[in-house]
Write an enzyme that holds these catalytic residues in place. Structure first.
Site, short mmCIF file in Angstrom:
data_model
loop_
_atom_site.label_atom_id
_atom_site.label_comp_id
_atom_site.label_asym_id
_atom_site.label_seq_id
_atom_site.Cartn_x
_atom_site.Cartn_y
_atom_site.Cartn_z
N SER A 1 -11.34 1.53 -16.56
CA SER A 1 -10.76 0.81 -15.43
C SER A 1 -11.75 -0.19 -14.86
O SER A 1 -11.50 -0.80 -13.84
CB SER A 1 -10.34 1.79 -14.33
OG SER A 1 -11.44 2.51 -13.85
N TYR B 1 -5.88 17.04 -6.33
CA TYR B 1 -5.57 16.11 -7.42
C TYR B 1 -4.83 16.80 -8.55
O TYR B 1 -3.76 16.37 -8.98
CB TYR B 1 -6.86 15.47 -7.92
CG TYR B 1 -6.68 14.63 -9.16
CD1 TYR B 1 -6.14 13.35 -9.08
CD2 TYR B 1 -7.04 15.12 -10.42
CE1 TYR B 1 -5.95 12.58 -10.21
CE2 TYR B 1 -6.86 14.36 -11.55
CZ TYR B 1 -6.32 13.09 -11.45
OH TYR B 1 -6.13 12.34 -12.57
N LYS C 1 -0.87 16.29 -9.84
CA LYS C 1 -0.51 15.85 -11.18
C LYS C 1 0.31 16.90 -11.92
O LYS C 1 1.18 16.56 -12.73
CB LYS C 1 -1.78 15.48 -11.96
CG LYS C 1 -2.47 14.23 -11.41
CD LYS C 1 -1.52 13.04 -11.40
CE LYS C 1 -2.19 11.78 -10.90
NZ LYS C 1 -1.28 10.60 -10.95
N ASP D 1 0.86 -1.18 0.00
CA ASP D 1 0.00 0.00 0.00
C ASP D 1 0.89 1.23 0.00
O ASP D 1 1.51 1.57 1.02
CB ASP D 1 -0.91 0.00 1.23
CG ASP D 1 -1.91 1.15 1.22
OD1 ASP D 1 -1.85 1.97 0.27
OD2 ASP D 1 -2.72 1.23 2.15
#
Length: 279
Positions: A190, A155, A159, A63
């Site tokens: 996905s 997010y 990125k 993880d």
């Protein structure tokens, strides 16, 4: 000159683009080390690859949101007896919502997975690659890092960092025979595409196949290209985003975000940005 790879380590390998990388690499005869949280899915993929392609496959259930759990992966990358000459930092995490209302712990975990883990793994892999004057790193970023987005501050910020980090690093290590590529996918399958709601704001034509995205990235890193934007739609979106004045782009994005937020949501795990919660 195009570079080839003998052994690759792929994070987030149990599904989506990560599994696409594993399949493409194994088909080319590259040994693979699979890293993700779910041991069962990794074992299933490993068995598939070994049977189909007769390559060696290692499984490392890990993880990457746990900073201590990364240590064995770092040690594996530093193992000079079993050198890894391609690192694919694919694992990612996506949070969505007004930043001030989101739990800070989740935002920090997103930074851990999207920024800190790729940096630590890349830092572990590079010395051996530089010494051997051979190697590659693919950092899976996102076109989401190319422009601001409502409900995506953490997010998009993570990125954006990963893209510039990768491009800057590519300049640093090129003289040592090492290639670094930032991969900027858009929406990528996905899950089961049949479950995508017909009312979803994201059209089926805009969602890419993970295997195709992975193959494009592998061609790019082998050729030494620092940036890979797979798919014509994504290339156009990135190019337009860089040319249009920011105030105009912000207005367009506000309209798009409002449309997506108001649209009926399909089942979880169908069409989403590739940078899904770490698999």
């Amino acid at each position: 000159m195009t570079m080839t790879f003998n052994r690759a380590l792929v994070t987030g390998a149990s599904g989506g683009i990560g599994a696409g990388f594993a399949r493409a690499l194994a088909a080319a005869g590259t040994e693979v080390v699979l890293v993700a949280r779910r041991r069962d899915r990794l074992a299933e993929l490993a068995e598939e690859l070994e049977q189909l392609h007769q390559v060696s496959v290692e499984v490392m259930p890990t993880d990457l949101a746990d900073s201590a759990a990364i240590d064995p992966v770092i040690q594996r990358l530093a193992d000079s007896d079993r050198p890894v000459d391609l690192l694919v930092n694919n694992a990612g995490q996506l949070t969505n919502g007004p930043f001030a209302e989101l739990p800070l712990a989740g935002e920090l975990q997103q930074i851990q997975v999207n920024v800190i883990a790729p940096m630590r793994l890349t830092h572990a892999a590079l010395p051996g690659m530089i010494k051997r004057r051979h190697g590659g790193v693919i950092n899976v970023s996102s076109i989401g890092g190319e422009a601001p987005s409502a409900y995506g501050a953490g997010y998009c910020g993570s990125k954006a960092f990963l893209t510039l980090f990768s491009q800057s690093l590519a300049i640093d290590v090129k003289r040592h025979g090492v290639h670094v590529t930032a991969l900027l996918p858009g929406f990528t399958w996905s899950g089961d595409r049949r479950d995508l709601s017909p009312d979803a704001a994201i059209s089926r034509r805009a969602v890419q196949e993970p295997d195709r995205v992975a193959r494009e990235a592998l061609v790019a890193v082998a050729a030494g290209r620092a940036l890979c934007v797979p798919g014509l739609r994504n290339k156009r979106a990135v190019a337009i985003g860089r040319m249009v004045p920011r105030r105009v782009m912000n207005a367009v994005l506000a309209s798009v975000n409002a449309t997506i937020s108001a649209a009926p949501q399909g089942p979880p795990g169908t069409a989403r940005p590739q940078d899904h919660p770490t698999s």
